[in-house]
Design a protein around this motif. Structure first.
Motif: not given
Length: 399
Positions: A375-383
């Motif tokens: 699972l790749i973690v893509a944080p809120v609002g972070q490109d």
């Protein structure tokens, strides 16, 4: 309760109210794989319990090396040797006890044997190829802390100390409630129009077992408030934890959330999470009620991030957070309004490991999870730009 709740805040709120059940049982060590240790484990003996040879060869005194020696005895593993006579060597095998007086072992490939005599090269270092008593473990040393999940190396460690049984936390009893009039159990030859096979039951039973829980019942809910409420009452009576799938959104056929509210307390609902936004958590008669979304990938993600820590906490486990590490992104992605957990795969490119999302990120796509490593973690609002370091959670660490 309409504002989206960050995952970290939701998890902190949930775990703050979870108390380990403190119920234990004694199990055969060979049957304790994946269970949580209920008490600290203190070494009862040194390991190794006696000084022994690390390989096949000849045991001798360093001061006697560099010449020809009489072979005075032969020592196999499990035998108790005689003290080593001065000016002699002992034929010895891996794991065999070193005789009193010997201080080194010369490997057999370096020696020349003629009859009952052996020529050994000159040695200047005491302790070559020798494993000293207690060099790995000393009696009285803390080996495993309470709350440790027992994997194969830990089971081997317990056995190496002579333990046949071990005290473990009891498994939480888990009831599964699945809503959806469209669900048909696998095995039915004819799938009616508008129906789908129930994949969540098999998925969830596997996830619960991997987290140390025991499924004690499965209820298939009719899409009515009364049926949902009655099933929740029965499940609460039968189990320590109730996990529902589906019925926690805002549609007219979603009755799980209102039923939890009517029978007990709803503590939180709707997360800033993708997939898994309509997650709910509450209590009925003091027992945790975990409301997962209905789509299979949402079930996988929300169970792994929220339900799994709850089940582990009930067992008194020490490590609740999933294992994660950082890899190089091989992709670009714009930040969104919710934290996103992307199913992804690891690819080696020119000796560098890079991670890529799989093409299908639909919350209903279960096949994509079988083709994923992480699972790749893509944080809120972070490109995320290609080449950035991104946090990943290996799927094999979750199940």
């Amino acid at each position: 309760m309409n504002q989206l709740i960050p995952l970290e805040e939701a998890l902190e709120t949930i775990l703050a109210g979870i108390t380990p059940a403190c119920q234990t049982e004694r199990l055969e060590v060979t049957q304790a794989l994946g269970r949580v240790l209920a008490e600290p484990f203190i070494a009862t003996m040194d390991s190794p319990p006696y000084t022994n040879s690390a390989m096949d060869g000849f045991a001798l005194r360093v001061s006697d090396s560099g010449g020809e020696l009489q072979v005075s005895q032969r020592i196999a593993a499990g035998q108790v040797p005689e003290p080593l006579a001065f000016g002699t060597a002992a034929r010895i095998f891996t794991g065999a006890q070193l005789p009193d007086g010997a201080d080194t072992v010369v490997m057999q490939e370096e020696c020349e044997v003629e009859g009952d005599r052996v020529r050994v090269p000159l040695r200047r270092e005491v302790g070559d190829n020798v494993r000293l008593r207690g060099h790995e473990i000393k009696a009285g040393e803390l080996l495993l802390e309470a709350g440790e999940r027992l994997g194969p190396p830990a089971l081997g460690l317990l056995a190496s100390q002579g333990l046949a049984t071990v005290l473990c936390a009891k498994q939480p009893r888990v009831a599964l409630l699945q809503s959806g009039d469209e669900l048909v159990e696998p095995g039915s030859a004819n799938l009616p129009a508008g129906a789908i096979y129930n994949s969540n039951r098999s998925l969830l039973e596997g996830l619960v077992q991997q987290a140390g829980g025991q499924v004690v019942g499965v209820w298939h809910l009719a899409d009515t408030f009364d049926a949902t409420s009655e099933a929740l009452r029965q499940a609460v009576d039968a189990a320590d934890v109730v996990i529902t799938t589906g019925g926690v959104s805002v549609g007219e056929e979603d009755h799980v959330k209102p039923a939890i509210t009517a029978l007990g307390e709803l503590h939180l609902w709707r997360l800033a999470l993708k997939p898994g936004k309509p997650f709910a958590f509450g209590r009925i008669a003091g027992k945790p009620i975990i409301g997962l979304p209905g789509n299979p990938s949402s079930v996988l993600v929300t169970f792994s991030l929220l339900a799994r820590p709850i089940l582990l906490a009930l067992q008194g486990a020490r490590d609740l957070a999933p294992f994660s590490l950082w890899l190089t992104a091989g992709f670009e992605r714009r930040g969104g309004l919710r934290a996103e957990y992307l199913r992804g795969s690891i690819v080696s490119e020119g000796g560098v490991s890079k991670v890529y999302p799989v093409a299908n990120q639909s919350s209903g796509a279960l096949y994509a999870a079988t083709q994923s490593d992480v699972l790749i973690v893509a944080p809120v609002g972070q490109d995320i730009a290609e080449g950035d370091a991104v946090e990943i959670i290996p799927l094999k660490s979750l199940f």
